[in-house]
Motif scaffolding. Structure first.
Motif, PDB file in Angstrom:
ATOM      1  N   ARG A  51     -43.209   3.437  49.503  1.00  0.00           N
ATOM      2  CA  ARG A  51     -43.436   3.287  50.950  1.00  0.00           C
ATOM      3  C   ARG A  51     -42.710   2.085  51.538  1.00  0.00           C
ATOM      4  O   ARG A  51     -42.619   1.958  52.754  1.00  0.00           O
ATOM      5  CB  ARG A  51     -44.934   3.174  51.236  1.00  0.00           C
ATOM      6  CG  ARG A  51     -45.662   4.476  51.025  1.00  0.00           C
ATOM      7  CD  ARG A  51     -47.037   4.411  51.645  1.00  0.00           C
ATOM      8  NE  ARG A  51     -46.948   4.470  53.090  1.00  0.00           N
ATOM      9  CZ  ARG A  51     -47.551   5.385  53.837  1.00  0.00           C
ATOM     10  NH1 ARG A  51     -48.268   6.304  53.291  1.00  0.00           N
ATOM     11  NH2 ARG A  51     -47.442   5.367  55.146  1.00  0.00           N
ATOM     12  N   THR A  52     -42.225   1.182  50.689  1.00  0.00           N
ATOM     13  CA  THR A  52     -41.510   0.023  51.231  1.00  0.00           C
ATOM     14  C   THR A  52     -40.011   0.316  51.383  1.00  0.00           C
ATOM     15  O   THR A  52     -39.257  -0.541  51.820  1.00  0.00           O
ATOM     16  CB  THR A  52     -41.651  -1.211  50.314  1.00  0.00           C
ATOM     17  OG1 THR A  52     -40.897  -0.979  49.109  1.00  0.00           O
ATOM     18  CG2 THR A  52     -43.097  -1.488  49.955  1.00  0.00           C
ATOM     19  N   PHE A  53     -39.606   1.507  51.000  1.00  0.00           N
ATOM     20  CA  PHE A  53     -38.186   1.864  51.048  1.00  0.00           C
ATOM     21  C   PHE A  53     -37.729   1.895  52.514  1.00  0.00           C
ATOM     22  O   PHE A  53     -38.328   2.574  53.339  1.00  0.00           O
ATOM     23  CB  PHE A  53     -38.009   3.237  50.419  1.00  0.00           C
ATOM     24  CG  PHE A  53     -36.592   3.604  50.091  1.00  0.00           C
ATOM     25  CD1 PHE A  53     -36.061   3.340  48.840  1.00  0.00           C
ATOM     26  CD2 PHE A  53     -35.788   4.236  51.020  1.00  0.00           C
ATOM     27  CE1 PHE A  53     -34.768   3.695  48.524  1.00  0.00           C
ATOM     28  CE2 PHE A  53     -34.493   4.597  50.717  1.00  0.00           C
ATOM     29  CZ  PHE A  53     -33.987   4.326  49.470  1.00  0.00           C
ATOM     30  N   PRO A  54     -36.660   1.148  52.840  1.00  0.00           N
ATOM     31  CA  PRO A  54     -36.215   1.147  54.238  1.00  0.00           C
ATOM     32  C   PRO A  54     -35.499   2.449  54.590  1.00  0.00           C
ATOM     33  O   PRO A  54     -34.357   2.670  54.176  1.00  0.00           O
ATOM     34  CB  PRO A  54     -35.255  -0.052  54.305  1.00  0.00           C
ATOM     35  CG  PRO A  54     -34.762  -0.222  52.919  1.00  0.00           C
ATOM     36  CD  PRO A  54     -35.821   0.301  51.991  1.00  0.00           C
ATOM     37  N   GLN A 114     -39.321   4.506  61.137  1.00  0.00           N
ATOM     38  CA  GLN A 114     -39.290   4.160  59.714  1.00  0.00           C
ATOM     39  C   GLN A 114     -40.451   4.836  58.985  1.00  0.00           C
ATOM     40  O   GLN A 114     -41.569   4.903  59.515  1.00  0.00           O
ATOM     41  CB  GLN A 114     -39.366   2.651  59.544  1.00  0.00           C
ATOM     42  CG  GLN A 114     -38.032   1.968  59.823  1.00  0.00           C
ATOM     43  CD  GLN A 114     -38.030   0.578  59.242  1.00  0.00           C
ATOM     44  OE1 GLN A 114     -38.554  -0.333  59.846  1.00  0.00           O
ATOM     45  NE2 GLN A 114     -37.454   0.433  58.064  1.00  0.00           N
ATOM     46  N   LEU A 115     -40.195   5.294  57.765  1.00  0.00           N
ATOM     47  CA  LEU A 115     -41.227   5.986  56.992  1.00  0.00           C
ATOM     48  C   LEU A 115     -42.452   5.098  56.789  1.00  0.00           C
ATOM     49  O   LEU A 115     -43.578   5.568  56.794  1.00  0.00           O
ATOM     50  CB  LEU A 115     -40.682   6.420  55.625  1.00  0.00           C
ATOM     51  CG  LEU A 115     -39.580   7.477  55.637  1.00  0.00           C
ATOM     52  CD1 LEU A 115     -39.169   7.797  54.207  1.00  0.00           C
ATOM     53  CD2 LEU A 115     -40.031   8.734  56.347  1.00  0.00           C
ATOM     54  N   ALA A 116     -42.210   3.805  56.593  1.00  0.00           N
ATOM     55  CA  ALA A 116     -43.313   2.873  56.326  1.00  0.00           C
ATOM     56  C   ALA A 116     -44.276   2.775  57.507  1.00  0.00           C
ATOM     57  O   ALA A 116     -45.397   2.292  57.351  1.00  0.00           O
ATOM     58  CB  ALA A 116     -42.762   1.494  55.996  1.00  0.00           C
ATOM     59  N   ARG A 117     -43.822   3.211  58.676  1.00  0.00           N
ATOM     60  CA  ARG A 117     -44.663   3.100  59.867  1.00  0.00           C
ATOM     61  C   ARG A 117     -45.260   4.433  60.299  1.00  0.00           C
ATOM     62  O   ARG A 117     -45.800   4.546  61.395  1.00  0.00           O
ATOM     63  CB  ARG A 117     -43.859   2.461  61.008  1.00  0.00           C
ATOM     64  CG  ARG A 117     -43.580   1.001  60.743  1.00  0.00           C
ATOM     65  CD  ARG A 117     -42.823   0.314  61.845  1.00  0.00           C
ATOM     66  NE  ARG A 117     -42.936  -1.123  61.700  1.00  0.00           N
ATOM     67  CZ  ARG A 117     -42.335  -1.838  60.744  1.00  0.00           C
ATOM     68  NH1 ARG A 117     -41.563  -1.231  59.870  1.00  0.00           N
ATOM     69  NH2 ARG A 117     -42.497  -3.141  60.661  1.00  0.00           N
ATOM     70  N   LEU A 118     -45.143   5.446  59.424  1.00  0.00           N
ATOM     71  CA  LEU A 118     -45.710   6.758  59.753  1.00  0.00           C
ATOM     72  C   LEU A 118     -47.093   6.899  59.125  1.00  0.00           C
ATOM     73  O   LEU A 118     -47.357   6.379  58.037  1.00  0.00           O
ATOM     74  CB  LEU A 118     -44.806   7.878  59.230  1.00  0.00           C
ATOM     75  CG  LEU A 118     -43.367   7.925  59.770  1.00  0.00           C
ATOM     76  CD1 LEU A 118     -42.656   9.171  59.243  1.00  0.00           C
ATOM     77  CD2 LEU A 118     -43.339   7.919  61.283  1.00  0.00           C
TER      78      LEU A 118
END
Lengths: 291, 245
Positions: free
Chosen positions: B83-86, B129-133
């Protein structure tokens, strides 16, 4: 004399070129090292290079090559590189074939290779002149880079750039989610091995210049800084290389002006940029979702 | 479409799948149910070619499992990825087109990825960004990634885990819509989904596979989802919650 004037000096030109090349090579790898939580890998492989340098230095002295005219063979790097490759393969095999985690496998390689390095360096007679000291190996001697060192660093950086250009997309995919990448036919085990072996070569060659102890900083700090600022992995990769180069140039200039050691100044500049990025990130962004 | 014959999988000393045999024709909606640790995810991984059976063999599209990844749309469990992947949702969807991570997204790829996100009601997430979904938003992005390549087979590993009822409901509707769309084009789309939701399995699937290391039952939901077979699979009676008078 200003830094710009000093750039006319050949030794400083070589130092700058070597630093920039190392920033590029380690930056390209650092993105994956940080994203795969392998920060300890830089330390482990740098210390493996130290062990290899110890074995190499002892071999050169024991075989009488110190006094020979074969300049290239007199450099322990030619034993340190294959030794580091062996250590990288050992870490990879331990991780893949046992239940051990990366940091445990790296920790084992770290301890064994340092022990070997210390043992072999201790066997070298004190009066043997290798042209490189133990202190240089540990803390680096970027201002002492020779033309043939620079050629090797350029070659290794070109190799790293070529391997990354070919494998970047699949390596990034495997880093994002190994299972998803494998389901799409990506050979993630082979890519991991490529990453470890490439890191071993780049780190072994760079450690001589940057120093074994400071090597991990080159691999981790610019990439960690870029991670705080980038929205995509491609941005992170480009930013890592740029930040590494900027820190190298600024660090060299600062060390020249303040008359302090170059390697440590470069690392401290990297750390300053990281602190600025972390502060900017805290102020400017909403928190990430935890689930 | 999917052919398993005597598939046995063992991890270290533990047998995870034992002598699993079934044939799933193209165009079916298969729900795989069973207790935790019953081998459901392993079965899907065998079908993907990620896990090699100790005995028996698995074939898809008449070829060995894993031979045609481009014909499969896979939605993994959300917990597997970093999940931390940019990364943005659009980049994730493009991996479904390329089979690798994009350094740069071309115009045609962007259009196709946006259309796939739009199909699952997530066009507005493209540059997020995936991390913010949220879990539900991520599940839509992963479904768009699976469908963007117009797969013949969609494999979903517990897609309802960590999402609310409405997202789960939408997910089933989207899969039904995809199957209808394929049928209108004269193609068969097969769906295989691991689920813990018996009601969803009964309502959406036309075939149910009950798995607890061994294949306990395989067939139409009305036959398979009767209490005795489930009791055997789960090893105990389901909790009954009588409606208050």
């Amino acid at each position: 004399m200003t830094f710009l004037e000093a750039l006319a000096l050949p030794f400083l030109q070589r130092a700058l070129a070597a630093g920039v090349l190392i920033a590029v090579g380690t930056g390209l790898l650092g993105v994956f090292v940080v994203q795969r939580r392998l920060s300890f890998l830089g330390d482990g492989l740098a210390h493996a290079a130290f062990g290899g340098m110890g074995i190499g230095a002892f071999t050169i002295v024991a075989t009488g090559l110190v006094g020979s005219g074969l300049a290239l063979l007199r450099d322990p790097i030619w034993i340190a590189v294959p030794f580091s490759l062996l250590a990288a393969y050992g870490i990879y095999a331990l991780r893949r074939r046992t239940d051990l985690s990366s940091d445990t496998a790296i920790g084992i390689a770290f301890a064994v290779t340092v022990a070997l390095g210390v043992m072999f360096f201790s066997l070298i007679p004190p009066d043997a002149n290798l042209g490189v000291s133990l202190m240089d190996l540990l803390f680096g001697s970027i201002l002492g880079v020779r033309a043939d060192d620079l050629a090797v660093i350029a070659l290794v950086t070109a190799l790293a750039a070529a391997v990354m250009a070919v494998n970047w997309g699949r390596l990034a995919y495997a880093t994002f989610d190994e299972e998803l990448a494998r389901a799409d036919g990506v050979d993630t085990a082979r890519l991991e091995l490529v990453l470890y072996l490439l890191a071993a070569v780049v780190i072994a060659v760079s450690a001589v210049v940057v120093g074994v102890i400071l090597m991990a900083a080159y691999l981790v700090i610019p990439a960690a800084t870029a991670r705080l600022l980038a929205r995509t992995l491609a941005q992170m990769t480009a930013l890592t290389v740029v930040l590494g180069v900027v820190a190298t140039v600024a660090g060299l200039a600062a060390s020249f002006l303040l008359d302090v050691p170059s390697g440590s100044t470069i690392v401290l500049v990297q750390a300053l940029i990281f602190a600025a990025a972390a502060t900017a990130r805290r102020r400017g962004r909403e928190p990430l979702r935890s689930s | 479409m999917i052919h398993f014959h005597g598939v046995t999988v063992r991890f270290s000393e533990a047998t995870v799948l034992e002598d699993v045999t079934f044939d799933l024709p193209a165009g079916r909606f298969l729900a795989i149910v069973g207790p935790n640790g019953g081998g459901k995810s392993t079965l899907v991984k065998v079908a993907l070619g990620l896990v090699r059976p100790l005995r028996g063999h698995a074939a898809l599209f008449g070829d060995r499992a894993g031979a045609h990844p481009e014909r499969i749309g896979y939605v993994p469990q959300l917990k597997t990825f970093d999940r931390t992947f940019p990364a943005t949702a659009l980049e994730l969807v493009v991996t479904g087109l390329r089979g690798s991570w994009p350094a740069r997204v071309g115009r045609e790829e962007r259009e196709r990825a946006l259309a796939a996100l739009d199909r699952v009601g997530a066009a507005s997430l493209a540059d997020r960004q995936l991390a913010r979904l949220s879990g539900g938003e991520l599940q839509r992005a992963f479904l768009a990634r699976a469908l963007v390549r117009r797969p013949e087979l969609v494999l979903l590993d517990e897609p309802a885990t960590g999402v609310d009822f409405l997202v789960e409901h939408d997910l089933h509707d989207l899969l039904e819509a995809y199957r209808r769309e394929c049928a209108a084009e004269g193609r068969c789309a097969t769906v295989v989904m691991i689920t813990h939701d018996m009601a969803a399995a009964r309502f959406h699937a036309d075939t149910v596979l009950v798995l607890n290391r061994r294949l306990m039952a395989f067939g139409p939901p009305d036959e398979v989802l009767e209490s005795e077979k489930l009791r055997l699979a789960f090893g105990h009676r389901r909790h009954e919650h009588p409606v208050a008078p």
